[in-house]
Design a protein around this motif. Structure first.
Motif, PDB file in Angstrom:
ATOM      1  N   MET A 184      33.580  43.198  -7.594  1.00 23.71           N
ATOM      2  CA  MET A 184      34.900  43.013  -8.196  1.00 23.71           C
ATOM      3  C   MET A 184      35.088  41.574  -8.687  1.00 23.71           C
ATOM      4  N   LEU A 185      34.435  40.620  -8.041  1.00 27.18           N
ATOM      5  CA  LEU A 185      34.544  39.222  -8.480  1.00 27.18           C
ATOM      6  C   LEU A 185      33.938  39.013  -9.868  1.00 27.18           C
ATOM      7  N   ASP A 186      33.067  39.929 -10.306  1.00 24.46           N
ATOM      8  CA  ASP A 186      32.535  39.846 -11.664  1.00 24.46           C
ATOM      9  C   ASP A 186      33.643  39.948 -12.713  1.00 24.46           C
ATOM     10  N   PHE A 187      34.782  40.530 -12.341  1.00 18.13           N
ATOM     11  CA  PHE A 187      35.906  40.713 -13.260  1.00 18.13           C
ATOM     12  C   PHE A 187      36.940  39.603 -13.147  1.00 18.13           C
ATOM     13  N   ALA A 188      36.757  38.683 -12.232  1.00 12.34           N
ATOM     14  CA  ALA A 188      37.710  37.594 -12.015  1.00 12.34           C
ATOM     15  C   ALA A 188      37.624  36.574 -13.143  1.00 12.34           C
ATOM     16  N   TYR A 189      38.711  35.842 -13.332  1.00 13.79           N
ATOM     17  CA  TYR A 189      38.755  34.786 -14.337  1.00 13.79           C
ATOM     18  C   TYR A 189      38.032  33.552 -13.805  1.00 13.79           C
ATOM     19  N   HIS A 190      36.967  33.160 -14.451  1.00 18.92           N
ATOM     20  CA  HIS A 190      36.153  31.993 -14.097  1.00 18.92           C
ATOM     21  C   HIS A 190      35.685  32.013 -12.641  1.00 18.92           C
ATOM     22  N   PRO A 191      34.960  33.044 -12.233  1.00 18.57           N
ATOM     23  CA  PRO A 191      34.487  33.083 -10.844  1.00 18.57           C
ATOM     24  C   PRO A 191      33.453  31.988 -10.573  1.00 18.57           C
TER      25      PRO A 191
ATOM     26  N   CYS B  89      40.969  46.234  -3.137  1.00 18.43           N
ATOM     27  CA  CYS B  89      39.723  45.693  -3.699  1.00 18.43           C
ATOM     28  C   CYS B  89      39.348  46.447  -4.970  1.00 18.43           C
ATOM     29  N   ALA B  90      40.374  46.740  -5.797  1.00 23.46           N
ATOM     30  CA  ALA B  90      40.156  47.475  -7.033  1.00 23.46           C
ATOM     31  C   ALA B  90      40.561  46.665  -8.262  1.00 23.46           C
ATOM     32  N   CYS B  91      40.854  45.388  -8.074  1.00 21.86           N
ATOM     33  CA  CYS B  91      41.151  44.490  -9.190  1.00 21.86           C
ATOM     34  C   CYS B  91      40.712  43.098  -8.737  1.00 21.86           C
TER      35      CYS B  91
ATOM     36  N   SER C 197      34.383  31.566  -4.896  1.00 20.84           N
ATOM     37  CA  SER C 197      35.324  32.628  -5.242  1.00 20.84           C
ATOM     38  C   SER C 197      35.390  33.686  -4.148  1.00 20.84           C
ATOM     39  N   ARG C 198      36.611  34.073  -3.825  1.00 14.31           N
ATOM     40  CA  ARG C 198      36.856  35.165  -2.876  1.00 14.31           C
ATOM     41  C   ARG C 198      38.086  35.938  -3.334  1.00 14.31           C
ATOM     42  N   LEU C 199      38.176  37.187  -2.888  1.00  9.06           N
ATOM     43  CA  LEU C 199      39.375  37.994  -3.086  1.00  9.06           C
ATOM     44  C   LEU C 199      40.195  37.896  -1.811  1.00  9.06           C
ATOM     45  N   THR C 200      41.443  37.466  -1.938  1.00  5.78           N
ATOM     46  CA  THR C 200      42.264  37.256  -0.741  1.00  5.78           C
ATOM     47  C   THR C 200      42.592  38.555  -0.021  1.00  5.78           C
ATOM     48  N   CYS C 201      42.504  39.673  -0.712  1.00  6.53           N
ATOM     49  CA  CYS C 201      42.764  40.957  -0.043  1.00  6.53           C
ATOM     50  C   CYS C 201      41.657  41.312   0.941  1.00  6.53           C
ATOM     51  N   GLN C 202      40.523  40.638   0.841  1.00  6.35           N
ATOM     52  CA  GLN C 202      39.381  40.936   1.702  1.00  6.35           C
ATOM     53  C   GLN C 202      39.213  39.921   2.832  1.00  6.35           C
ATOM     54  N   LEU C 203      40.119  38.960   2.930  1.00  8.12           N
ATOM     55  CA  LEU C 203      40.046  37.947   3.985  1.00  8.12           C
ATOM     56  C   LEU C 203      41.109  38.227   5.034  1.00  8.12           C
ATOM     57  N   LYS C 204      40.677  38.755   6.164  1.00  5.98           N
ATOM     58  CA  LYS C 204      41.579  39.092   7.259  1.00  5.98           C
ATOM     59  C   LYS C 204      41.892  37.829   8.053  1.00  5.98           C
TER      60      LYS C 204
END
Length: 107
Positions: free
Chosen positions: A71-78, A44-46, A83-90
């Protein structure tokens, strides 16, 4: 196993089975799904594992924790809702049928 559908920005669909306990990002990585880079390895660092979840899944997923939201603030077109980060979805049986779409990458 949970079936997860990954949709590339160009519409190419990949439906794969992912073992419970893994993350959606690890499922993409282990199945050779293009478009989810996961440069930080899931820390969760990118935001390179950013996806849009299908609208019907927005309320079915656990809420974003503050680190993911930041971290989603840095995503392309959130998208504030999808928007979700797949590394955070178990992955669990509750995620069986999840559909995620990758954003078009900035060139």
């Amino acid at each position: 196993m949970a079936k997860i559908t990954y949709i590339e920005w160009n519409g190419t669909r990949h439906e794969v089975e992912v073992r419970p306990g893994m993350t959606v990002m690890e499922g993409a990585r282990d199945n050779g799904i293009p478009g989810i880079e996961a440069d930080c390895g899931g820390a969760c660092a990118c935001s390179t594992c950013h996806v849009y979840v299908a609208p019907e899944w927005v309320d079915r997923l656990p809420p974003k924790d503050p680190m993911e939201a930041d971290m989603l603030d840095f995503a392309y077109h959130p998208d504030p809702e999808r928007s979700r980060l797949t590394c955070q979805l178990k992955v669990s049986d509750a995620l069986d049928g999840l559909v995620v779409q990758m954003p078009e990458k900035q060139i």
